[in-house]
Design a protein around this motif. Structure first.
Motif, PDB file in Angstrom:
ATOM      1  N   SER A  16      13.571 -15.233  -7.146  1.00  0.00           N
ATOM      2  CA  SER A  16      14.746 -15.883  -6.492  1.00  0.00           C
ATOM      3  C   SER A  16      16.263 -15.613  -6.476  1.00  0.00           C
ATOM      4  O   SER A  16      16.631 -16.049  -5.933  1.00  0.00           O
ATOM      5  CB  SER A  16      14.723 -17.929  -6.950  1.00  0.00           C
TER       6      SER A  16
ATOM      7  N   SER B 204      10.724 -16.938 -10.340  1.00  0.00           N
ATOM      8  CA  SER B 204      12.158 -17.223 -10.223  1.00  0.00           C
ATOM      9  C   SER B 204      12.933 -16.078 -10.712  1.00  0.00           C
ATOM     10  O   SER B 204      13.644 -16.429 -10.247  1.00  0.00           O
ATOM     11  CB  SER B 204      11.586 -17.743 -12.349  1.00  0.00           C
TER      12      SER B 204
ATOM     13  N   GLY C  48      13.718 -21.301  -6.762  1.00  0.00           N
ATOM     14  CA  GLY C  48      13.842 -20.593  -8.151  1.00  0.00           C
ATOM     15  C   GLY C  48      12.681 -21.914  -8.735  1.00  0.00           C
ATOM     16  O   GLY C  48      12.736 -21.836  -9.850  1.00  0.00           O
ATOM     17  N   GLN C  49      12.309 -22.946  -8.057  1.00  0.00           N
ATOM     18  CA  GLN C  49      11.530 -23.908  -9.306  1.00  0.00           C
ATOM     19  C   GLN C  49      10.329 -24.300  -8.925  1.00  0.00           C
ATOM     20  O   GLN C  49       9.354 -23.366  -7.895  1.00  0.00           O
ATOM     21  CB  GLN C  49      11.528 -25.350  -8.555  1.00  0.00           C
TER      22      GLN C  49
ATOM     23  N   ASN D  91       9.829 -20.894  -4.166  1.00  0.00           N
ATOM     24  CA  ASN D  91       9.397 -21.904  -5.421  1.00  0.00           C
ATOM     25  C   ASN D  91       7.994 -21.301  -5.506  1.00  0.00           C
ATOM     26  O   ASN D  91       7.573 -20.418  -4.459  1.00  0.00           O
ATOM     27  CB  ASN D  91       9.326 -22.991  -4.864  1.00  0.00           C
TER      28      ASN D  91
ATOM     29  N   GLU E  73       4.451 -18.008 -11.853  1.00  0.00           N
ATOM     30  CA  GLU E  73       5.855 -18.919 -11.833  1.00  0.00           C
ATOM     31  C   GLU E  73       6.708 -17.842 -12.706  1.00  0.00           C
ATOM     32  O   GLU E  73       7.729 -18.325 -12.257  1.00  0.00           O
ATOM     33  CB  GLU E  73       5.103 -19.594 -13.253  1.00  0.00           C
TER      34      GLU E  73
END
Ligand code: NDP
Length: 244
Positions: free
Chosen positions: A167, A164, A234-235, A178, A160
């Protein structure tokens, strides 16, 4: 020329459903697998039978050399790479507490889930076409933080974080990055080693009161890979029926 997606770990489970969905969406698909050539060929066969384009490529995502070859072979056979779905992952069926987790288990989780995602992201960051999409795989366990999952969740939390950061590093390249974070989903990875009672209890955790199916997760990936998902960047998208 069709857009091309590499789906890692697409011989079985969630990856196989993603490959078939992206093929229906009109992409040519690379079915990556670690060792299970028979299952990978079945996925290729199903896609070809319904008029799609697919090839199978063996590569251990934990090996940077294998991953480089995976991208090179894709470009050689299909001409380009537009989408990377970083789905390959492992979870031990035994889930001891951290104090009882052995070195081999920890090292293998890091090698496949964390380094594997790093290896494929690094290639994709260099080789994806303009407008490309990178879709990584986390887990909703990063939210629930249940005992027994310390090493596995550590690898997914790292994915994760890299999602981010990458991105942002790809600013100006028109590539989104993502992650999808499934909840309990009916595949070998989740079902193996669990009693029917435990499966039933975990299935009841989301307010929608069922296990996710591989197709539920493939739908989320299709959204992020397609035109409608283009403004998401970026999620981490938790796809878990509302569990966390
Ligand atoms: P499965 O165990 O059903 O399938 C795993 C796939 O990954 C197989 O295709 C396997 O290939 C491949 N694979 C394993 N190791 C490697 C490797 N080193 N290199 C290349 N491919 C490899 O898993 P799922 O479909 O359930 O999981 C997919 C992703 O979703 C994983 O990242 C997992 O962590 C994540 N996830 C799953 C959840 C669930 O409940 N199922 C919940 C949350 C997250 P082969 O057939 O050759 O062995």
């Amino acid at each position: 020329m069709k857009q091309v997606a590499i789906v890692t770990g697409a011989s079985r489970g969630i990856g196989a459903a993603i490959a078939q969905r992206l093929a229906r969406d009109g992409l040519a698909v690379v079915i990556n697998y670690a060792g299970n050539a028979v299952e990978a060929d079945k996925v290729v066969g199903a896609i070809l039978a319904s008029g799609g384009t697919a090839i199978a490529v063996q590569a251990d995502v934990a090996s940077a050399t294998d991953v480089r070859k995976l991208f090179d072979q894709t470009v050689a056979q299909l001409g380009r790479v537009d989408v990377l779905v970083n789905n390959a992952g492992i979870m031990p069926s035994q889930l001891p507490h951290l104090s009882a987790t052995d070195d081999d288990t920890f090292d293998r989780l890091v090698a496949v889930n964390l380094k594997g995602s790093f290896n494929t992201m690094r290639e994709a960051a260099q080789k994806l076409e303009n407008g490309g999409r990178i879709i990584n795989f986390s887990s909703s366990l990063v939210g629930t933080l249940l005992p027994g999952y310390a090493a596995y969740v550590a690898t997914k939390a790292g994915v994760e974080a890299m999602t981010s950061i990458l991105s942002k590093e790809l600013r100006g390249k028109n590539i989104t990055v993502n992650a999808v974070a499934p909840g309990p989903t009916a595949t070998a990875l989740f079902l193996d080693g669990k009693t029917p009672e435990l499966i039933e209890r975990l299935a009841k955790m989301p307010p929608l009161e069922r296990l996710g199916q591989p197709e539920d997760i493939a739908n989320a990936v299709s959204f992020l890979a397609g035109a409608d998902g283009g403004w998401i960047n970026g999620q981490t998208l938790r796809a878990n029926g509302g569990m966390v």
